[in-house]
Structures are given as structure tokens and as C-alpha cells.
Design an enzyme around this catalytic site. Structure first.
Site, PDB file in Angstrom:
ATOM      1  CE  LYS A 140      -3.447   2.282   2.831  1.00  0.00           C
ATOM      2  NZ  LYS A 140      -4.168   2.258   4.091  1.00  0.00           N
ATOM      3  CD  GLU A 154       9.489  -5.914   6.957  1.00  0.00           C
ATOM      4  OE1 GLU A 154       9.301  -4.781   6.442  1.00  0.00           O
ATOM      5  OE2 GLU A 154       9.239  -6.163   8.149  1.00  0.00           O
ATOM      6  N   GLY A 199      -4.601  -1.670   5.318  1.00  0.00           N
ATOM      7  CA  GLY A 199      -3.862  -2.825   4.793  1.00  0.00           C
ATOM      8  C   GLY A 199      -4.467  -4.144   5.227  1.00  0.00           C
ATOM      9  NE  ARG A 200      -5.709  -3.367  11.535  1.00  0.00           N
ATOM     10  CZ  ARG A 200      -5.058  -2.203  11.579  1.00  0.00           C
ATOM     11  NH1 ARG A 200      -3.976  -2.037  10.865  1.00  0.00           N
ATOM     12  NH2 ARG A 200      -5.499  -1.209  12.329  1.00  0.00           N
ATOM     13  CD  GLU A 220      -1.109  -3.971  11.841  1.00  0.00           C
ATOM     14  OE1 GLU A 220       0.027  -4.452  11.857  1.00  0.00           O
ATOM     15  OE2 GLU A 220      -1.680  -3.672  10.780  1.00  0.00           O
ATOM     16  CG  HIS A 232      -4.617 -35.433  18.168  1.00  0.00           C
ATOM     17  ND1 HIS A 232      -4.822 -36.635  18.795  1.00  0.00           N
ATOM     18  CD2 HIS A 232      -5.627 -35.295  17.267  1.00  0.00           C
ATOM     19  CE1 HIS A 232      -5.894 -37.223  18.275  1.00  0.00           C
ATOM     20  NE2 HIS A 232      -6.405 -36.430  17.347  1.00  0.00           N
ATOM     21  CE  LYS A 261       6.457  -0.757   9.888  1.00  0.00           C
ATOM     22  NZ  LYS A 261       5.449  -0.072   9.076  1.00  0.00           N
TER      23      LYS A 261
HETATM   24  O1  F6P Z   1       3.711  -2.886   9.795  1.00  0.00           O
HETATM   25  C1  F6P Z   1       2.354  -2.728   9.714  1.00  0.00           C
HETATM   26  C2  F6P Z   1       1.825  -2.517   8.328  1.00  0.00           C
HETATM   27  O2  F6P Z   1       1.715  -1.167   8.065  1.00  0.00           O
HETATM   28  C3  F6P Z   1       0.499  -3.220   8.166  1.00  0.00           C
HETATM   29  O3  F6P Z   1      -0.549  -2.518   8.695  1.00  0.00           O
HETATM   30  C4  F6P Z   1       0.445  -3.445   6.695  1.00  0.00           C
HETATM   31  O4  F6P Z   1      -0.510  -4.395   6.357  1.00  0.00           O
HETATM   32  C5  F6P Z   1       1.863  -3.893   6.441  1.00  0.00           C
HETATM   33  O5  F6P Z   1       2.639  -3.093   7.318  1.00  0.00           O
HETATM   34  C6  F6P Z   1       2.357  -3.764   5.028  1.00  0.00           C
HETATM   35  O6  F6P Z   1       2.288  -2.443   4.559  1.00  0.00           O
HETATM   36  P1  F6P Z   1       2.371  -2.087   3.041  1.00  0.00           P
HETATM   37  O7  F6P Z   1       1.238  -2.716   2.335  1.00  0.00           O
HETATM   38  O8  F6P Z   1       2.302  -0.588   2.987  1.00  0.00           O
HETATM   39  O9  F6P Z   1       3.687  -2.595   2.513  1.00  0.00           O
END
Ligand code: F6P
Length: 544
Positions: A206, A212, A266-267, A352, A383, A511
Site C-alpha cells: 500500500k 521487507e 492494509g489488514r 493490530e 492432539h 521499524k
Molecule cells: O507494519 C504494519 C503494516 O503497516 C500493516 O498494517 C500493513 O498491512 C503492512 O505493514 C504492510 O504495509 P504495506 O502494504 O504498505 O507494505
């Protein structure tokens, strides 16, 4: 939104009084004295049958919980949510994932423009997905794609992977892989499995600023260029983002960028172009069915009185256990491997969103908020950790989710799966008394002394609350409903806890510190951290 401390309401006081009376309450007795309880605490919506009767509630408690929702202004909050008000106030944004699955005719006036934007972006995605499937959007060499790699993390990964796994029975010939962690080994293991010549890479972010995702996308693009050359990149790399400029800066062609919107968190974004990999994996008509299912749950949530409203009732139960019984966590146990990523998906969606300690007035809360959610499919989990739920010291309310009809014809398996599904909630509710344990031991031929020794270990206290969600069949449509059900549960809890559910400032500090520490690692230095961090860095330097 009414910014009201829930503990100051009359309903909260009433719930406190009722909670005192619950010390003696036994579900076992409640069913004996009120056989109609099963019907009374049961709600259905289309193919969803939700049995709340095995919860530690009475009609009085239900009424008080519904009154709590009223007093906290849930009605008005729902209007604000669907009406596109900026209820994510700390980020000054509307929260409109619901606009992604509605149509312009049914959308509230204030949201119609957004629905139009969402529709255009969906059409662009569907056009591309159909072209890939028909073979008109091809690889650099003019072949058809047979593999997709989704590069994203958090909401840009968990939703797509959860749905893709859930809809395996609907999957087409496309193989999907997901790269999320900023771990070279994770990237490498995926790259080992794919052929760059027939793979489409979907970079989903987003913000297009997530460390990452950008690291993984860069590594994968370099790997790809080494094999096929730079000129092949535009046909093999597409992006999903609300930050078009950054995606362009990264090197994605503008026409290969599928927009999403800052009014979708995002979520909660799997319904948007973030669902690109889902659509590539199961096709656009199944993706549309997923959206339609969610829209059906939206309508149920928006238009149904609180006492018959599934997400509202589930949220109120969570509040009841969290704030009155002091339950710390809630388990979600799907009786299908298809939903094996549902608990992980819900962990982000729930924790979150509602892991907050400051209320909407900016004050520290003096009551518990977001609960911990965890789980694994049944029967495997029986189990593994069920021992603790049955006989441990913690109260763990659990959602049991199952589908009446299996996808394939193995009646023996399905009957056994479902027998376990029903048996567990019954066992958790009834437990086993000392007298019953005694009887069992006699029947098994144990001697008097052995019986006396063993009885305490064989007792099950019972009275463990569960909610059964029995759905006709796992389809894209029912899955859409299930996910939307949890989304609205999260919203309802946030409204009542008086917190902002749609920001996530709590992920920022780590972060920022990671950037500082990365600088140290790259320079094999240590800029005055605490003694523990310094020591760990030195150990890392000496071993890497
Ligand atoms: O670290 C939290 C977050 O902002 C989430 O809310 C989001 O889903 C994820 O990182 C990934 O963010 P992006 O889609 O901006 O890479």
C-alpha cells in the site's frame, strides 16, 4: 462516534451485577433447566448457523450486552463507518473496505464516488487477470504465465495467502507462491521452485515504503534480470499500491500499477487490488463471489437489530469474557485444513486493530481492550493444545468453525471430522464430574485404590464457553461472509472499547530502531545501545 468510556455506562454496571450471579452458573444445568436454550441463543443468516448457546450467558446478560452496544452509540458508529466518515481519526482517513464490495446503487451517497473508483480499479484488475488466463497477457517470450509470486507483508500478504489456501478447491492451473519475510533464505526457497520465464511477480505494498517488501522485490528483480535481462522486467513485474509515484520510482511501468486507496486499511484490503494474486489463482468470478459474500454480511451487520446480529453478538461475547471474566485470549478452531491460515490472518486483523491502550479521547484506558487470538485447525489441535483448554487453569473462549458439506466425496472422513467437531464443544460444556469419572474407572476394571488416586486427574470441570459457526459449505461466497463477519466484530469491539481500531502506530517504533541497528550492522559498530543489545550485537558479529 460517541467517545464514551464503556465502564461509565449503566449497562456496564448492570453487567457487573450480573457477573456476580454467574459464579454459580453451570452450562450443564442451564441446558437441563432450559432445553429451549439452544434455539434461543442461535442466529442464522443465509448459510450461516451460529450457535451461541454454549456461552456463559443468560437472557439478562444478553440484554445488558445489547444495552451496552446501544449506550456506546454503536448504531450511529455503524452509519459513520459505512457512510465514509473519517473514523480513522489519528490518520484522518475513512475506513471503507465495505465500499470495495458494494455497488453504486446501494452505497450511501457520500461513498458513491469511492465505489466508482473502486469499481474502475477492480475492472482494471479483472481485465488483466482475464488476459493472463486467456493467454493474451504473456511473458516476455510470448508464453503463458503458469506461476505467480506475491511479494508483500502484513495485510499485503496475510489476506491473499489465507484466501488462496482456503480456496484450493477452486484453484486453476496457476501456481502461487508468497514471499513476505525479509529473510534471504525465505526468498531463496521460493526462487528455487520457480521458472523466471513463466513467472509473474506481483509487488503488493500500500505504502510502497515497507522495508521487507522493497528488499525482497529488489533481490527478486535482480535475480530475474540476471536470467532474462532488464528488457523482460515490464512484462513480468506488476505492482499494487496506493503510492503510484513510489512504485514508478521503483521501476514499475505506470500501466502495470494497480491502484488501491488510502481509505482501505492494509489488514482489510484483500477485497481490493491487493487480492490480485487471489484473482489470478482462482479466477475473477470466484473473486467476485468472495466480494458478494462479504457484501451480504455487510448488509446483515448494517440492517439487523443487535440481538440478531452475528458480528455484534460475537463482539459482545468477546467483551463479556475479556472485561468481566478476565479472559486474555480467544481461540479460533476451523475444522478444515483449507482455513489453516485463518488464525494468522485474524491475528493481524484483530490484534493490530484493537491492541490499543489509549482511548478516543486520548486518555489511557483503565480497562482491558484487544484480546489475543490464536488457533489451528481441528482435529489436529485436539492432539496439541486442547488439553489446556479442557483441563488447564485458563479460560479460553473458542470459536469452532465447520462446513456441513465437504469439497470431495469422503463421507467416512467427513463424518469423523464433524463428530469430533460436535464432540469437543459438548465435552467443553459438560465436562465430567468426579462421580462420572469414578463410574468410568469402575467400568474399565480399575481397583478401588487406583480409582481413588486417578479420579482427580480424570475430572473435567466443563463450563468452558464455545461458539459454533456451522456453515453449509466452504465456497468463495461463504468465505467472504466469514471474513467480513470478523471485520465487523473487530469494528464493534473498537467502538465499545472506545479505541481507534484503524491505525497501527504501535508497529512504528520497532521499524525506526531497526533502521538504526541496520546502520550499525552494516558498519559492524554499536552506537551506544543498552548493555543487552550491545552484547547481542557483538555475539552476532563474532558468529556471522
Ligand atoms: O507494519 C504494519 C503494516 O503497516 C500493516 O498494517 C500493513 O498491512 C503492512 O505493514 C504492510 O504495509 P504495506 O502494504 O504498505 O507494505
Amino acid at each position: 462516534m460517541k467517545n464514551i468510556n464503556p465502564t461509565s455506562t449503566n449497562a456496564w454496571q448492570r453487567l457487573h451485577e450480573l457477573f456476580q450471579d454467574m459464579k454459580e452458573f453451570q452450562l450443564r444445568d442451564a441446558f437441563i433447566h432450559h432445553p429451549e436454550r439452544g434455539k434461543e441463543f442461535c442466529i442464522s443468516h443465509e448459510d450461516f448457523f451460529v450457535d451461541l448457546s454454549k456461552n456463559l450467558i443468560t437472557p439478562e446478560i444478553s440484554a445488558a450486552l445489547n444495552a451496552l452496544a446501544e449506550e456506546c452509540g454503536l448504531d450511529q458508529a455503524i452509519q459513520s463507518y459505512f457512510g465514509g466518515e473519517r473514523i480513522n481519526a489519528t490518520e484522518d482517513r475513512a475506513v471503507l473496505h465495505t465500499a470495495l464490495r458494494t455497488d453504486q446503487d446501494t452505497a450511501p451517497t457520500a461513498v458513491k464516488e469511492k465505489v466508482k473508483e473502486a469499481e474502475l480499479s477492480k475492472q482494471k484488475m479483472f481485465g488483466f487477470v482475464d488476459a493472463v488466463h486467456k493467454g493474451s497477457a504473456t511473458t516476455y517470450k510470448g508464453e503463458t504465465f503458469d506461476t505467480v509470486v506475491n511479494i508483500g507483508i502484513g495485510g499485503s500478504d496475510l489476506g491473499p495467502v489465507m484466501v488462496y489456501e482456503a480456496l484450493q478447491a477452486y484453484k486453476n492451473d496457476m501456481e502461487l507462491h508468497f514471499v513476505s519475510n525479509v529473510e534471504g533464505d525465505h526468498v531463496e526457497e521460493v526462487l528455487k521452485k520457480i521458472n523466471p520465464e513463466t513467472t509473474l511477480f506481483v509487488i503488493v505494498s500500500k505504502s510502497f515504503g515497507t522495508q521487507e517488501t522493497l528488499t525482497n522485490a529488489t533481490t527478486i528483480r535482480n535475480w530475474f534480470i540476471d536470467r532474462l535481462g532488464r528488457d523482460a522486467v515490464p512484462q513480468h513485474f506488476i505492482a499494487v499500491s496506493s503510492n503510484i509515484d513510489r512504485a514508478v520510482e521503483f521501476g514499475i511501468d505506470r500501466e502495470n500499477i494497480f491502484p488501491m486507496f488510502n481509505w482501505v486499511g492494509g489488514r482489510f484490503s484483500l477485497w481490493s487490488t491487493v487480492g490480485m494474486s487471489i484473482a489470478l489463482g482462482v479466477g475473477t468470478s470466484n473473486f467476485q463471489a468472495l466480494l458478494d459474500g462479504a457484501a451480504s454480511m455487510d448488509a446483515h451487520f448494517k440492517n439487523t437489530s443487535f440481538d440478531r446480529n452475528i458480528p455484534v453478538q460475537l463482539a459482545l461475547l468477546t467483551i463479556w469474557y475479556n472485561n468481566f471474566y478476565g479472559a486474555e485470549s480467544e481461540a479460533v478452531i476451523p475444522y478444515t485444513q483449507y482455513l489453516h491460515r485463518l488464525p494468522a490472518y485474524l491475528q493481524q486483523a484483530i490484534m493490530e486493530s484493537n491492541g490499543k491502550s489509549v482511548d478516543r479521547n486520548g486518555d489511557r484506558v483503565d480497562y482491558q481492550t484487544g484480546n489475543i487470538v490464536w488457533g489451528e485447525p481441528g482435529t489436529n489441535s485436539q492432539h496439541a493444545f486442547f488439553q489446556l483448554i479442557h483441563q488447564g487453569t485458563k479460560l479460553i473462549p473458542a470459536h469452532f468453525i465447520a462446513f456441513a458439506k465437504a469439497k470431495y466425496d469422503h463421507p467416512d472422513h467427513h463424518n469423523k471430522l464433524m463428530a469430533n467437531f460436535f464432540a469437543q464443544t459438548k465435552a467443553l460444556m459438560f465436562g465430567k464430574t468426579a462421580a462420572e469419572a469414578h463410574e468410568d474407572l469402575i467400568r474399565s476394571g480399575k481397583s478401588g485404590e487406583e480409582i481413588e488416586t486417578l479420579v482427580p486427574f480424570k475430572v473435567f470441570e466443563g463450563n468452558k464457553p464455545t461458539t459454533t459457526i456451522l456453515i453449509d459449505e466452504l465456497t468463495p461466497r461463504s468465505l467472504g461472509k466469514l471474513v467480513a463477519m470478523y471485520e465487523h466484530k473487530i469494528f464493534t469491539e473498537g467502538v465499545i472499547w472506545n479505541i481507534y481500531s484503524y491505525d497501527q502506530w504501535g508497529v512504528e517504533l520497532g521499524k525506526v530502531l531497526a533502521d538504526v541497528i541496520l546502520h550499525d550492522i552494516e558498519h559492524v559498530s554499536s552506537t551506544d545501545h543498552d548493555a543487552s543489545t550491545d552484547q547481542l550485537l557483538q555475539r552476532f558479529y563474532s558468529k556471522k
